[in-house]
Enzyme design. Structure first.
Site, PDB file in Angstrom:
ATOM      1  N   ARG A  90       0.840  -1.203   0.000  1.00  0.00           N
ATOM      2  CA  ARG A  90       0.000   0.000   0.000  1.00  0.00           C
ATOM      3  C   ARG A  90       0.875   1.254   0.000  1.00  0.00           C
ATOM      4  O   ARG A  90       0.543   2.252  -0.643  1.00  0.00           O
ATOM      5  CB  ARG A  90      -0.918  -0.010   1.219  1.00  0.00           C
ATOM      6  CG  ARG A  90      -1.971  -1.133   1.178  1.00  0.00           C
ATOM      7  CD  ARG A  90      -2.778  -1.147   2.454  1.00  0.00           C
ATOM      8  NE  ARG A  90      -3.798  -2.197   2.509  1.00  0.00           N
ATOM      9  CZ  ARG A  90      -3.578  -3.445   2.884  1.00  0.00           C
ATOM     10  NH1 ARG A  90      -2.352  -3.843   3.221  1.00  0.00           N
ATOM     11  NH2 ARG A  90      -4.564  -4.322   2.938  1.00  0.00           N
ATOM     12  N   ASP A 150      -9.717  -4.529   8.190  1.00  0.00           N
ATOM     13  CA  ASP A 150      -8.863  -5.607   8.740  1.00  0.00           C
ATOM     14  C   ASP A 150      -9.559  -6.259   9.934  1.00  0.00           C
ATOM     15  O   ASP A 150      -9.491  -7.479  10.118  1.00  0.00           O
ATOM     16  CB  ASP A 150      -7.511  -5.053   9.226  1.00  0.00           C
ATOM     17  CG  ASP A 150      -6.872  -4.118   8.224  1.00  0.00           C
ATOM     18  OD1 ASP A 150      -5.751  -4.372   7.800  1.00  0.00           O
ATOM     19  OD2 ASP A 150      -7.520  -3.115   7.854  1.00  0.00           O
ATOM     20  N   ARG A 153     -12.168  -8.631   8.767  1.00  0.00           N
ATOM     21  CA  ARG A 153     -11.526  -9.875   8.295  1.00  0.00           C
ATOM     22  C   ARG A 153     -11.120 -10.739   9.487  1.00  0.00           C
ATOM     23  O   ARG A 153     -11.286 -11.964   9.486  1.00  0.00           O
ATOM     24  CB  ARG A 153     -10.284  -9.527   7.465  1.00  0.00           C
ATOM     25  CG  ARG A 153     -10.621  -8.949   6.104  1.00  0.00           C
ATOM     26  CD  ARG A 153      -9.384  -8.489   5.357  1.00  0.00           C
ATOM     27  NE  ARG A 153      -9.716  -8.060   4.005  1.00  0.00           N
ATOM     28  CZ  ARG A 153      -9.106  -7.089   3.337  1.00  0.00           C
ATOM     29  NH1 ARG A 153      -8.099  -6.438   3.902  1.00  0.00           N
ATOM     30  NH2 ARG A 153      -9.478  -6.771   2.127  1.00  0.00           N
ATOM     31  N   HIS A 177      -3.100   0.328   8.409  1.00  0.00           N
ATOM     32  CA  HIS A 177      -3.871  -0.546   7.519  1.00  0.00           C
ATOM     33  C   HIS A 177      -2.851  -1.049   6.507  1.00  0.00           C
ATOM     34  O   HIS A 177      -2.626  -0.441   5.474  1.00  0.00           O
ATOM     35  CB  HIS A 177      -4.996   0.229   6.833  1.00  0.00           C
ATOM     36  CG  HIS A 177      -5.682  -0.551   5.744  1.00  0.00           C
ATOM     37  ND1 HIS A 177      -6.276  -1.772   5.962  1.00  0.00           N
ATOM     38  CD2 HIS A 177      -5.868  -0.278   4.429  1.00  0.00           C
ATOM     39  CE1 HIS A 177      -6.789  -2.215   4.818  1.00  0.00           C
ATOM     40  NE2 HIS A 177      -6.549  -1.335   3.872  1.00  0.00           N
TER      41      HIS A 177
HETATM   42  C1  PYR Z   1      -7.616  -3.944   1.343  1.00  0.00           C
HETATM   43  O1  PYR Z   1      -8.494  -4.590   0.780  1.00  0.00           O
HETATM   44  O2  PYR Z   1      -7.294  -4.148   2.527  1.00  0.00           O
HETATM   45  C2  PYR Z   1      -6.881  -2.924   0.646  1.00  0.00           C
HETATM   46  O3  PYR Z   1      -6.358  -2.034   1.268  1.00  0.00           O
HETATM   47  C3  PYR Z   1      -6.721  -3.030  -0.795  1.00  0.00           C
END
Ligand code: PYR
Length: 317
Positions: A90, A150, A153, A177
């Site tokens: 990133r 995040d 996820r 991030h």
């Molecule tokens: C993500 O999906 O975490 C991005 O930063 C691309």
């Protein structure tokens, strides 16, 4: 009576459109304005969304190359920018997206001087700092989508591992991030039960390696999806829509998002933005929640701040 609300989205790529579509289906705004630099793509996306009007709550959808269309927005979401190619980090994107932000932030501020700026483009932490500097806004009105994604996820993977519902898993990833993000194991609870007690009660063996593996999987998530489909979009769409809802409906919920981190947990690397659990509402960031971190977590968070600070130090802004 309900207050009239307006959201603008800058950038109608896969991320901008996933956000726009989630916002529409969740009935989060009365008006939606789209801005992009490519006229055909922009008009095509606008028409395609407008054609769904018969199936959606009533939202006025407009699009233009001209920022005057964003006038009077409550929330401006910036998704424009180059994105990662497979294997690219990133932070690699910074130079190119910095130049772009110089052409985006000033007109947004001109037409919506009272808005909240929500930055999604990567590297999101540094670009949130950039947007704050370019806007001249008070710091509570500039937010980066940060590790809200995040963390979702993380919650999904923990839920999958424990065979429970992700909505019942409370867990934070904080910091950058990106590759130096920090998993707060000490913060995890399942249905209100701290995770270690939960494992014990369910007679699930506690394995530090499994937990570490789950965090590693979170860090690799975006790379994996980008390798497979070229970009990430759906999860960031829902993640940003959840922020829009909390902000516009003044829900005062806590989200891990990118905020000015100076002074928290002994972070003293200048004006670094990174994600911390923050309470959000109609006026933006209401405060940072003082979640308990272990010494190791604090150390990792400071390292993450250092990583971002080093990148920020090379910026000419
Ligand atoms: C993500 O999906 O975490 C991005 O930063 C691309």
């Amino acid at each position: 009576t309900k207050r009239h609300t307006k959201i603008s989205v800058v950038g109608v790529g896969n991320v901008g459109m996933a956000i726009a579509q989630t916002i529409l289906t969740q009935d989060l705004t009365d008006e939606l304005a789209l801005v992009d630099a490519k006229p055909e793509k922009l008009r095509g996306e606008m028409l395609d969304l407008q054609h769904a009007a018969a199936f959606l709550p009533r939202t006025k959808i407009q699009a233009s190359l001209d920022y005057s269309i964003t006038s009077g927005s409550d929330l401006c979401i910036i998704t424009a920018g180059v994105r990662q190619n497979p294997g690219e980090t990133r932070l690699n994107l910074l130079e190119r997206n910095l130049a772009l932000f110089r052409s985006i932030v000033p007109p947004l501020v001109k037409y919506s001087p009272d808005c909240i700026l929500l930055v999604v483009s990567n590297p999101v932490d540094v670009l949130t700092y950039v947007a704050w500097k370019l806007s001249g806004f008070p710091v509570n009105r500039v937010i980066g989508s940060g590790t809200n994604l995040d963390s979702s996820r993380f919650r999904f993977l923990i839920a999958d591992h424990l065979d429970v519902n992700a909505q019942d898993v409370q867990a934070y990833i904080v910091g950058e991030h990106g590759d130096s993000s920090v998993a707060l194991w000490s913060s995890i609870s399942v249905g209100g039960v701290p995770v270690l007690s939960f494992l014990e009660r369910q007679q699930i063996a506690y394995e530090k390696e499994t937990l570490e593996k789950i965090h590693k999987e979170v860090v690799e998530s975006a790379y994996e999806v980008i390798n497979l489909k070229g970009y990430t979009s759906w999860a960031i769409g829902y993640s940003v829509a959840s922020l829009a809802r909390t902000i516009l409906r003044d829900q005062r919920r806590v989200h891990p998002v990118s905020v000015l981190a100076k002074g928290f947990y002994g972070i003293d690397d200048g004006e670094v933005f990174l994600s911390l659990p923050a309470q959000l509402g109609r006026s933006g960031v209401l405060g940072v929640t003082n979640v308990h971190l272990t010494n190791e977590e604090v150390e990792r968070l400071r390292d993450s701040a250092k990583t971002i600070s080093e990148v920020q130090g090379q910026l000419n802004i």
